[in-house]
Design a protein around this motif. Structure first.
Motif, PDB file in Angstrom:
ATOM      1  N   ILE A  55       0.863  -1.192   0.000  1.00 16.86           N
ATOM      2  CA  ILE A  55       0.000   0.000   0.000  1.00 16.86           C
ATOM      3  C   ILE A  55       0.897   1.240   0.000  1.00 16.86           C
ATOM      4  O   ILE A  55       2.067   1.179   0.391  1.00 16.86           O
ATOM      5  N   ILE A  56       0.322   2.337  -0.469  1.00 18.77           N
ATOM      6  CA  ILE A  56       0.987   3.633  -0.328  1.00 18.77           C
ATOM      7  C   ILE A  56       0.018   4.516   0.445  1.00 18.77           C
ATOM      8  O   ILE A  56      -1.090   4.810  -0.035  1.00 18.77           O
ATOM      9  N   LEU A  57       0.404   4.872   1.654  1.00 18.08           N
ATOM     10  CA  LEU A  57      -0.410   5.801   2.439  1.00 18.08           C
ATOM     11  C   LEU A  57      -0.062   7.196   1.951  1.00 18.08           C
ATOM     12  O   LEU A  57       1.100   7.599   1.992  1.00 18.08           O
ATOM     13  N   ARG A  58      -1.049   7.903   1.439  1.00 19.72           N
ATOM     14  CA  ARG A  58      -0.821   9.245   0.885  1.00 19.72           C
ATOM     15  C   ARG A  58      -1.607  10.248   1.719  1.00 19.72           C
ATOM     16  O   ARG A  58      -2.830  10.340   1.582  1.00 19.72           O
ATOM     17  N   MET A  59      -0.916  10.977   2.588  1.00 24.64           N
ATOM     18  CA  MET A  59      -1.613  11.964   3.428  1.00 24.64           C
ATOM     19  C   MET A  59      -1.458  13.352   2.818  1.00 24.64           C
ATOM     20  O   MET A  59      -0.383  13.947   2.833  1.00 24.64           O
ATOM     21  N   ASP A  60      -2.562  13.864   2.291  1.00 25.47           N
ATOM     22  CA  ASP A  60      -2.576  15.188   1.651  1.00 25.47           C
ATOM     23  C   ASP A  60      -2.784  16.297   2.696  1.00 25.47           C
ATOM     24  O   ASP A  60      -3.188  16.029   3.821  1.00 25.47           O
ATOM     25  N   ASP A  61      -2.538  17.523   2.251  1.00 27.53           N
ATOM     26  CA  ASP A  61      -2.842  18.734   3.044  1.00 27.53           C
ATOM     27  C   ASP A  61      -1.970  18.917   4.286  1.00 27.53           C
ATOM     28  O   ASP A  61      -2.377  19.596   5.242  1.00 27.53           O
ATOM     29  N   VAL A  62      -0.771  18.330   4.290  1.00 25.76           N
ATOM     30  CA  VAL A  62       0.185  18.628   5.365  1.00 25.76           C
ATOM     31  C   VAL A  62       0.687  20.044   5.072  1.00 25.76           C
ATOM     32  O   VAL A  62       1.106  20.331   3.940  1.00 25.76           O
ATOM     33  N   GLN A  63       0.604  20.939   6.051  1.00 21.18           N
ATOM     34  CA  GLN A  63       0.878  22.346   5.766  1.00 21.18           C
ATOM     35  C   GLN A  63       1.402  23.094   6.981  1.00 21.18           C
ATOM     36  O   GLN A  63       1.366  22.567   8.089  1.00 21.18           O
ATOM     37  N   ALA A  64       1.864  24.304   6.740  1.00 23.42           N
ATOM     38  CA  ALA A  64       2.429  25.121   7.818  1.00 23.42           C
ATOM     39  C   ALA A  64       1.331  25.597   8.763  1.00 23.42           C
ATOM     40  O   ALA A  64       0.261  26.015   8.318  1.00 23.42           O
ATOM     41  N   PHE A  65       1.627  25.524  10.045  1.00 25.70           N
ATOM     42  CA  PHE A  65       0.795  26.104  11.094  1.00 25.70           C
ATOM     43  C   PHE A  65      -0.664  25.626  11.092  1.00 25.70           C
ATOM     44  O   PHE A  65      -1.577  26.383  11.417  1.00 25.70           O
ATOM     45  N   ALA A  66      -0.876  24.390  10.693  1.00 30.32           N
ATOM     46  CA  ALA A  66      -2.226  23.821  10.781  1.00 30.32           C
ATOM     47  C   ALA A  66      -2.131  22.311  10.899  1.00 30.32           C
ATOM     48  O   ALA A  66      -1.250  21.705  10.292  1.00 30.32           O
ATOM     49  N   TYR A  67      -3.017  21.733  11.688  1.00 31.21           N
ATOM     50  CA  TYR A  67      -3.120  20.268  11.845  1.00 31.21           C
ATOM     51  C   TYR A  67      -1.833  19.612  12.340  1.00 31.21           C
ATOM     52  O   TYR A  67      -1.623  18.418  12.094  1.00 31.21           O
ATOM     53  N   ALA A  68      -0.963  20.357  13.021  1.00 30.49           N
ATOM     54  CA  ALA A  68       0.340  19.781  13.401  1.00 30.49           C
ATOM     55  C   ALA A  68       0.184  18.572  14.320  1.00 30.49           C
ATOM     56  O   ALA A  68       0.804  17.531  14.082  1.00 30.49           O
ATOM     57  N   ASP A  69      -0.651  18.696  15.362  1.00 33.77           N
ATOM     58  CA  ASP A  69      -0.762  17.602  16.341  1.00 33.77           C
ATOM     59  C   ASP A  69      -1.266  16.312  15.698  1.00 33.77           C
ATOM     60  O   ASP A  69      -0.690  15.251  15.899  1.00 33.77           O
ATOM     61  N   ILE A  70      -2.323  16.431  14.919  1.00 34.01           N
ATOM     62  CA  ILE A  70      -2.884  15.215  14.311  1.00 34.01           C
ATOM     63  C   ILE A  70      -1.936  14.672  13.230  1.00 34.01           C
ATOM     64  O   ILE A  70      -1.767  13.463  13.095  1.00 34.01           O
ATOM     65  N   SER A  71      -1.280  15.580  12.499  1.00 42.33           N
ATOM     66  CA  SER A  71      -0.343  15.104  11.465  1.00 42.33           C
ATOM     67  C   SER A  71       0.776  14.289  12.105  1.00 42.33           C
ATOM     68  O   SER A  71       1.121  13.200  11.632  1.00 42.33           O
ATOM     69  N   LYS A  72       1.330  14.816  13.195  1.00 44.70           N
ATOM     70  CA  LYS A  72       2.427  14.108  13.869  1.00 44.70           C
ATOM     71  C   LYS A  72       1.956  12.785  14.459  1.00 44.70           C
ATOM     72  O   LYS A  72       2.664  11.790  14.403  1.00 44.70           O
ATOM     73  N   MET A  73       0.753  12.812  15.013  1.00 41.97           N
ATOM     74  CA  MET A  73       0.208  11.584  15.630  1.00 41.97           C
ATOM     75  C   MET A  73       0.071  10.480  14.570  1.00 41.97           C
ATOM     76  O   MET A  73       0.438   9.323  14.811  1.00 41.97           O
ATOM     77  N   ILE A  74      -0.430  10.860  13.408  1.00 40.80           N
ATOM     78  CA  ILE A  74      -0.596   9.881  12.321  1.00 40.80           C
ATOM     79  C   ILE A  74       0.772   9.347  11.899  1.00 40.80           C
ATOM     80  O   ILE A  74       0.980   8.134  11.800  1.00 40.80           O
ATOM     81  N   ILE A  75       1.711  10.248  11.670  1.00 43.11           N
ATOM     82  CA  ILE A  75       3.042   9.833  11.213  1.00 43.11           C
ATOM     83  C   ILE A  75       3.696   8.922  12.264  1.00 43.11           C
ATOM     84  O   ILE A  75       4.239   7.861  11.939  1.00 43.11           O
ATOM     85  N   ASP A  76       3.623   9.326  13.527  1.00 39.66           N
ATOM     86  CA  ASP A  76       4.212   8.507  14.600  1.00 39.66           C
ATOM     87  C   ASP A  76       3.599   7.109  14.638  1.00 39.66           C
ATOM     88  O   ASP A  76       4.305   6.113  14.778  1.00 39.66           O
ATOM     89  N   ASP A  77       2.274   7.041  14.528  1.00 40.74           N
ATOM     90  CA  ASP A  77       1.613   5.735  14.620  1.00 40.74           C
ATOM     91  C   ASP A  77       1.896   4.861  13.397  1.00 40.74           C
ATOM     92  O   ASP A  77       1.949   3.641  13.510  1.00 40.74           O
ATOM     93  N   VAL A  78       2.070   5.488  12.255  1.00 44.81           N
ATOM     94  CA  VAL A  78       2.423   4.732  11.042  1.00 44.81           C
ATOM     95  C   VAL A  78       3.823   4.136  11.217  1.00 44.81           C
ATOM     96  O   VAL A  78       4.040   2.940  11.000  1.00 44.81           O
ATOM     97  N   ILE A  79       4.758   4.973  11.656  1.00 44.53           N
ATOM     98  CA  ILE A  79       6.151   4.506  11.798  1.00 44.53           C
ATOM     99  C   ILE A  79       6.247   3.462  12.920  1.00 44.53           C
ATOM    100  O   ILE A  79       6.966   2.473  12.792  1.00 44.53           O
ATOM    101  N   LYS A  80       5.492   3.666  13.995  1.00 46.98           N
ATOM    102  CA  LYS A  80       5.468   2.697  15.098  1.00 46.98           C
ATOM    103  C   LYS A  80       5.084   1.306  14.594  1.00 46.98           C
ATOM    104  O   LYS A  80       5.519   0.294  15.115  1.00 46.98           O
TER     105      LYS A  80
END
Ligand SMILES: [Zn+2]
Length: 270
Positions: A55-80
């Motif tokens: 699979i290729i997980l494609r997370m769109d709309d990663v951007q400056a000064f918005a959604y930082a907490d949820i973006s990091k949480m998703i990335i951390d859980d994917v890598i975990k």
């Protein structure tokens, strides 16, 4: 964990070798703190096996000064879960977001930074997205500026473009290819790298059931094809706050892919 143990051994070794009675604190004070901090954040590549399902997980709309907490949480859980993820980054102003830029840099060995347009603009009047309405010259300038921002963080060539709104004019598609973009990932049936499944239904404005996401991917796996799963950080928010019930569904989805023996690569790994 392994990195932390290695650091502890190095620190203990250093303290013992230099002066038995001097403590670890001493070595920290003598300027090693920065080195130790850096080593603690060395990116460790995930380990995955090829069982024939990708699979290729494609997370769109990663951007400056918005959604930082949820973006990091998703990335951390994917890598975990020993998976990788492609991020569709809106490059405008991104380098000003030092915290997010540094966070991505630290995890870069398990991420791909893809361009998601320049500013993701949309003309409500004409109903067209950024890369449907700009001319070739403008597109080239925005592409180059965007690449520079992402490459400063990734240290790698940007190979993937995700058109904002999944829409791009055929002329601009050709231009991107000439500019070295190898993967253009748009909407359903928009070519080999297009979306195959999505976690959010923007028409119904709700999360898509995991069963449907998995069904779409199972169909791809049967044909020995990889499955591009599109998600957004904002899919898992309610009133701008992380919604743990929605987020639980995402974690379940990742676990279902793991149960199937699927590995998660990025476009640039293909
Ligand atoms: Zn978008």
């Amino acid at each position: 964990m392994r990195a932390i143990s290695a650091i502890i051994i190095i620190v203990i070794g250093y303290a013992t070798l230099t002066n038995g009675k001097h403590s670890i604190i001493n070595s920290l004070e003598s300027g090693n703190l920065e080195l130790i901090k850096e080593a603690a954040h060395k990116c460790v590549p995930v380990e995955q096996e090829d069982a024939g399902k990708t699979i290729i997980l494609r997370m769109d709309d990663v951007q400056a000064f918005a959604y930082a907490d949820i973006s990091k949480m998703i990335i951390d859980d994917v890598i975990k879960r020993q998976m990788k993820i492609t991020l569709g980054v809106i490059p405008k102003n991104f380098s000003k977001d030092i915290i997010m830029s540094k966070y991505l840099e630290k995890n870069i060995c398990n991420l791909e930074l893809a361009l998601h347009g320049w500013d993701h603009s949309y003309s409500a009047e004409e109903g067209v997205y950024e890369f449907e309405m700009i001319d070739a010259q403008d597109a080239k300038a925005k592409l180059e500026a965007g690449k520079e921002i992402l490459e400063k963080i990734s240290g790698k060539n940007t190979m993937t473009f995700i058109p904002p709104g999944n829409k791009i004019s055929p002329e601009l598609k050709k231009l991107l290819e000439l500019e070295g973009i190898k993967y253009i990932s748009g909407e359903y049936e928009s070519g080999i790298y297009g979306m195959d499944a999505t976690t959010f239904d923007f028409v119904e404005y709700k999360l898509v059931e995991n069963e449907l996401v998995l069904k779409n991917c199972d169909e791809r796996f049967k044909k020995n094809m990889f499955c591009v799963v599109v998600l957004h950080p904002q899919d898992y928010l309610t009133d701008d706050k992380i919604d743990m019930e929605k987020y639980g569904q995402f974690l379940d989805l990742l676990d279902e892919f793991k149960k199937r023996g699927a590995r998660a690569l990025t476009f640039s790994d293909l």
